[in-house]
Design an enzyme around this catalytic site. Structure first.
Site, mmCIF file in Angstrom:
data_model
loop_
_atom_site.group_PDB
_atom_site.id
_atom_site.type_symbol
_atom_site.label_atom_id
_atom_site.label_comp_id
_atom_site.label_asym_id
_atom_site.label_seq_id
_atom_site.Cartn_x
_atom_site.Cartn_y
_atom_site.Cartn_z
ATOM 1 N N HIS A 123 0.661 -1.189 0.052
ATOM 2 C CA HIS A 123 -0.053 -0.035 0.029
ATOM 3 C C HIS A 123 1.030 1.208 -0.190
ATOM 4 O O HIS A 123 2.033 1.163 0.484
ATOM 5 C CB HIS A 123 -0.692 -0.126 1.135
ATOM 6 C CG HIS A 123 -1.884 0.948 1.380
ATOM 7 N ND1 HIS A 123 -1.684 2.276 1.943
ATOM 8 C CD2 HIS A 123 -3.260 0.972 1.177
ATOM 9 C CE1 HIS A 123 -2.999 2.853 1.995
ATOM 10 N NE2 HIS A 123 -3.607 2.253 1.552
ATOM 11 N N ASP A 200 2.959 -4.776 8.179
ATOM 12 C CA ASP A 200 1.855 -4.107 7.901
ATOM 13 C C ASP A 200 0.639 -4.829 8.102
ATOM 14 O O ASP A 200 0.316 -5.563 7.398
ATOM 15 C CB ASP A 200 1.870 -3.043 6.764
ATOM 16 C CG ASP A 200 0.547 -2.378 6.298
ATOM 17 O OD1 ASP A 200 -0.471 -2.486 7.025
ATOM 18 O OD2 ASP A 200 0.493 -1.795 5.387
ATOM 19 N N CYS A 364 -4.866 2.731 -3.691
ATOM 20 C CA CYS A 364 -3.567 3.012 -3.219
ATOM 21 C C CYS A 364 -2.611 2.126 -3.383
ATOM 22 O O CYS A 364 -1.772 1.744 -2.206
ATOM 23 C CB CYS A 364 -3.803 3.522 -1.620
ATOM 24 S SG CYS A 364 -5.254 4.588 -1.328
#
Ligand code: C6P
Length: 405
Positions: A123, A200, A364
């Site tokens: 991302h 993440d 994104c």
């Protein structure tokens, strides 16, 4: 006891509404999840009973607000099994958490020419903070390539590791492909070379159990709003030994031990990284969201969502011209797709008219779109309040739209 989906749906008032005269089918959970009543009521309850700034007042309300904020930190600590609550830092979201690490880690641990490894499927939140540091600290960014079915391989990461590698930063679950990356193996690989690993977990912490101590994970970033909690709150888990080495990210109130015009000394962990008034209402409501997940049980949630993902994949594959983007056998709750040359935006707009909420676009993740050679996709993403009936509505909706073209 299996999950009682009917009961669960009643806990989320927003789900029972109609959109354009059709029952809402909310399949945009990777963007943000809906909130159960217990979380909504908690927010109202705090503002109605104990609202006061935390860590600052001797008065009764301030003590209560501080207790509820710190209790929430302990709830998060338990949820990811961190060794200490000092390793749990409240941020404003995954983006903020990764920026904190990028800034503090590069400033304290990197010199010009040192390298950070990320992957093609990241991302923007796990790309741009490193690029900003590239301009400031002179680091270089190495990118792990994507394999055919939307996976990354350990051997491709190992190939990029050099004596200059300082950190590996990787998504646990891709928000576009749904791929579950082999983070245990990646962390082991990194540690074989004394390289810390940042995970993440924005798209995983609400779907899969995560134990940071068992994984020996160095940093873990995630957002409250993607796990049934409120917006504006996020978490950075960091191993104490790394957090101690990193300078503060922002300066201001509460992150200090002593300030004079000549010199400032910093507070202990985690407060060193929490300048200014924290979102103590949001943190407490996040604690409530975690309790909601735990009450139903993350293992059960994962099993249910996995079955839903399999069902949705099978049903979508029946549609003529369907192309599913990301076909790893290890996936979680996300299906990106394109159908018969129809622009994702057009299909998304028409499905919206049928009450079906999907996300369209590059999600994104523009470098991933470039690697795939496409502009964007449609994306259906599931939570444990979604049902097979909703998948059927989606499939019928897509078939209707296809006929219109
Ligand atoms: N992805 C999506 O629709 P924030 O915005 O800070 O809460 O989360 C950023 C983020 C970081 N990593 C991953 C893997 C993500 O999926 C996201 C957020 C949303 O896919 C909004 S773009």
């Amino acid at each position: 006891m299996e999950l009682n989906i009917e009961q669960i749906r009643k806990d989320f008032p927003i789900l029972s509404q109609s959109v354009f005269g059709k029952p809402l089918v909310y399949l945009d959970n990777a963007a943000t999840t809906q909130k159960p009543l217990s979380v909504i009521r908690k927010i109202e309850d705090i503002y109605s009973t104990i609202n006061a700034n935390v860590h600052r007042g001797v008065h009764h309300l301030s003590q209560l607000a501080t207790e509820s904020h710190e209790e929430a930190r302990k709830t998060v600590q338990r949820y990811v099994n961190a060794a200490s609550s000092g390793e749990i830092i409240f941020t404003s979201g995954t983006t903020d958490s990764i920026n904190l690490v990028a800034s503090g880690f590069c400033r304290s641990q990197c010199k010009p020419g040192d390298e950070i490894i990320i992957t093609t499927m990241e991302h923007h939140s796990n790309i741009v903070p490193w690029q900003i540091q590239r301009d400031i600290s002179g680091i270089e960014i190495k990118v792990v390539p994507l394999r055919e079915n939307g996976e990354i391989r350990l051997e491709d990461i190992e190939e990029l590791i050099s004596s200059k590698t300082r950190l590996i930063a990787v998504a646990h679950v891709s928000n576009v492909l749904g791929t579950i990356n082999p983070i245990a193996g990646i962390i082991r690989l990194g540690h074989n070379y004394n390289i810390p690993v940042l995970i993440d977990a924005a798209q995983s912490v609400q779907h899969l159990p995560i134990d940071v101590q068992a994984l020996d994970c160095d940093f873990l970033a995630f957002s409250s709003h993607k796990m049934y909690g409120p917006t504006g709150v996020g978490i950075l888990y960091g191993k104490e030994r790394w957090l101690e080495k990193m300078p503060p990210y922002r300066g201001g109130g509460e992150m200090i031990a002593h300030v004079s015009f000549e010199k400032t000394t910093f507070n202990e962990l985690p407060y060193k990284f929490e300048a200014g008034t924290p979102d103590y209402v949001g943190s407490t409501a996040l604690g409530e969201a975690i309790r909601y997940i735990e009450n139903w049980g993350l293992e059960k949630i994962h099993r249910y969502e996995d079955r839903l993902l399999q069902y949705a994949t099978e049903q979508l594959q029946q549609i003529e011209g369907m192309q599913i983007i990301g076909t790893s056998p290890h996936k979680s709750s996300v299906i990106s797709f394109l159908v018969g040359g129809i622009h994702p935006y057009d299909m998304g707009m028409l499905l919206d008219q049928l009450g079906i909420a999907l996300r369209t676009g590059h999600h994104c993740a523009q470098p991933l779109m470039d690697a795939l050679g496409i502009e964007g996709t449609l994306r259906a993403s599931f939570a444990f309040y979604n049902t097979e009936e909703e998948v059927d509505v989606l499939v019928e909706g897509i078939q209707k739209v296809v006929k219109m073209f």
